[in-house]
Scaffold this motif. Structure first.
Motif, mmCIF file in Angstrom:
data_model
loop_
_atom_site.group_PDB
_atom_site.id
_atom_site.type_symbol
_atom_site.label_atom_id
_atom_site.label_comp_id
_atom_site.label_asym_id
_atom_site.label_seq_id
_atom_site.Cartn_x
_atom_site.Cartn_y
_atom_site.Cartn_z
ATOM 1 N N SER A 346 98.899 -20.864 -81.432
ATOM 2 C CA SER A 346 99.792 -19.796 -81.007
ATOM 3 C C SER A 346 100.575 -19.255 -82.195
ATOM 4 O O SER A 346 100.972 -19.998 -83.104
ATOM 5 N N GLU A 348 103.499 -17.911 -82.001
ATOM 6 C CA GLU A 348 104.916 -18.103 -81.754
ATOM 7 C C GLU A 348 105.239 -19.581 -81.662
ATOM 8 O O GLU A 348 104.353 -20.441 -81.689
ATOM 9 N N ARG A 349 106.537 -19.886 -81.575
ATOM 10 C CA ARG A 349 106.929 -21.276 -81.461
ATOM 11 C C ARG A 349 106.457 -21.851 -80.140
ATOM 12 O O ARG A 349 106.138 -21.123 -79.196
ATOM 13 N N SER A 350 106.448 -23.170 -80.077
ATOM 14 C CA SER A 350 105.877 -23.839 -78.906
ATOM 15 C C SER A 350 106.600 -23.449 -77.632
ATOM 16 O O SER A 350 107.827 -23.347 -77.597
ATOM 17 N N GLN A 351 105.818 -23.243 -76.607
ATOM 18 C CA GLN A 351 106.371 -22.911 -75.298
ATOM 19 C C GLN A 351 105.655 -23.745 -74.248
ATOM 20 O O GLN A 351 104.436 -23.946 -74.333
ATOM 21 N N HIS A 353 105.082 -24.048 -70.131
ATOM 22 C CA HIS A 353 105.206 -23.310 -68.880
ATOM 23 C C HIS A 353 104.794 -24.211 -67.720
ATOM 24 O O HIS A 353 103.760 -24.880 -67.783
ATOM 25 N N MET A 361 100.905 -25.588 -72.344
ATOM 26 C CA MET A 361 101.619 -25.653 -73.621
ATOM 27 C C MET A 361 100.959 -24.709 -74.600
ATOM 28 O O MET A 361 99.755 -24.823 -74.856
ATOM 29 N N ASN A 362 101.720 -23.797 -75.156
ATOM 30 C CA ASN A 362 101.248 -22.953 -76.246
ATOM 31 C C ASN A 362 101.900 -23.469 -77.527
ATOM 32 O O ASN A 362 103.133 -23.454 -77.651
ATOM 33 N N THR A 363 101.105 -23.952 -78.453
ATOM 34 C CA THR A 363 101.671 -24.542 -79.663
ATOM 35 C C THR A 363 100.978 -23.984 -80.896
ATOM 36 O O THR A 363 99.826 -23.564 -80.843
ATOM 37 N N ASP A 368 103.786 -29.403 -83.801
ATOM 38 C CA ASP A 368 104.525 -28.769 -82.713
ATOM 39 C C ASP A 368 104.077 -29.316 -81.368
ATOM 40 O O ASP A 368 104.887 -29.540 -80.458
ATOM 41 N N ALA A 372 106.412 -31.098 -78.451
ATOM 42 C CA ALA A 372 106.462 -30.554 -77.088
ATOM 43 C C ALA A 372 105.936 -31.561 -76.074
ATOM 44 O O ALA A 372 106.494 -31.721 -74.982
#
Length: 379
Positions: A346, A348-351, A353, A361-363, A368, A372
């Motif tokens: 990803s 962007e930073r880890s998210q 959901h 997990m988007n990492t 990261d 997470a």
């Protein structure tokens, strides 16, 4: 013969022939000298080298970033002193230059070379090509020592928490008997094998069938993990695929060190589980490569994993998978106590959901991911 040697030979022949045609002896002598120089160079390099070599890799398995060396032992097997020579040792897709000193008859020298271990993988070390040439570069010869060894570089693993203990919906246990043995939940009866606890012998059944039968008890509460690694080459760049492998290795290693059951599947159809040794599992992870031709998509891989009675919690690790790929997991998510989807790479930073029956997990990197994952699993 080198390009310089071929040019010298051609020039010598032309000059000598011209000298003969015009009757100019000096030209003939000059041409003959050049031809003789090339012939002498061929004689010098034509004699096969009388040296032998053996190789060791120390150690032959490392974790990415740890030191490893190739240890070459060169021995002069001839009856004369060998001259200095240049060697070239194959390592993976590159070469390592080796300077071989002059050796007295019977003398040996040990040459060590640091091997690069920054990347995971299985790398061949060797063969060694020894190059010899004449002093003025007219001829060159390469002799190959064909011994080839392997250096296996395991992926780095992060310290992550295992999946928490799952609760089997079927309180009678797993009828196939593939669950971890132990505990107090009766699964079935099986034949006695040497080493079984005699307290588990079921005497009534043994008397009926004529040989010893024992109760096979299983522990239905031990965490059982399935990891599915998407190996589709079009979903990753080089670094994000390595991050995905490190994430898969970390989850598997967390289960392995706690002696929990696990299965690791790849979408190109490869499977390994806790019945294999730790070394075999890490070698498996070292060998994984992205593929252009996948045998199954994520949905099919998860469906296959859902049929495995050892897989109650599932982690799906992929790259830039689209919504359709993630949506294909929907029909099978109720087969697992927990389903976690990890998208690696990803921007962007880890998210994290929360989805219906699953976690996404988007990492960006495996580091990261580890942060997470631990925040989520230790809640």
């Amino acid at each position: 013969m080198t390009p310089a040697g071929r040019g010298t030979l051609f020039a010598g022949l032309v000059i000598a022939l011209a000298g003969l045609l015009v009757g100019y002896p000096a030209l003939t002598v000059m041409g003959a000298t050049l031809v003789a120089a090339v012939m002498l160079a061929l004689i010098i390099v034509g004699r096969p080298p009388e040296i032998s070599s053996s190789r060791r890799i120390l150690p032959d398995r490392v974790t990415a970033g740890d030191p490893a060396t190739s240890e070459l032992t060169i021995t002069n097997d001839g009856r004369r002193t060998s001259g200095t020579s240049k060697g070239r040792e194959r390592f993976g897709d590159g070469n390592i230059d080796v300077d071989i000193p002059a050796l007295e008859p019977g003398e040996s020298v040990v040459l060590t070379n640091e091997l690069t271990t920054t990347r995971r993988g299985v790398f061949t070390v060797g063969p060694l090509t020894v190059r010899r040439g004449d002093p003025i570069g007219l001829a060159r010869r390469g002799d190959i020592n064909s011994e080839v060894l392997q250096l296996i570089v395991h992926p780095v693993v992060h310290d992550v928490a295992p999946f928490p203990a799952g609760m089997r919906r079927d309180l009678e246990g797993i009828p196939s008997g593939e669950a971890a043995e132990g505990g107090i939940t009766f699964s079935n009866l099986r034949d006695y094998v040497p080493g079984d606890d005699l307290r588990l012998v079921h005497w009534r059944s043994s008397a009926r069938v004529g040989h010893l039968m024992v109760r096979h008890n299983i522990d239905v509460h031990r965490p059982r993990t399935t990891v599915i690694l998407d190996t589709s080459v079009n979903l990753y760049d080089e670094e994000s695929f390595e991050d995905a492998v490190r994430a898969a290795a970390s989850i598997v290693f967390a289960a392995m060190t706690r002696k929990f059951s696990f299965t690791l599947r790849t979408t190109d159809g490869r499977i390994i589980n806790d019945r294999s040794s730790r070394l075999a599992v890490m070698d498996f992870l070292a060998e994984i490569q992205p593929h252009a031709d996948e045998t199954m998509d994520l949905g099919r891989a998860a469906a296959a994993a859902g049929k495995d009675p050892s897989g109650l919690s599932c982690a799906v690790i992929t790259g830039r998978a689209g919504v359709d790929a993630l949506r294909s997991l929907g029909p099978v998510r109720n087969r697992f106590d927990q389903l976690t989807m990890i998208r690696m790479g990803s921007a962007e930073r880890s998210q994290v959901h929360e989805l219906a029956g699953a976690i996404l997990m988007n990492t960006r990197t495996s580091t990261d991911f580890a942060h997470a994952w631990n925040r989520r699993m230790r809640r």
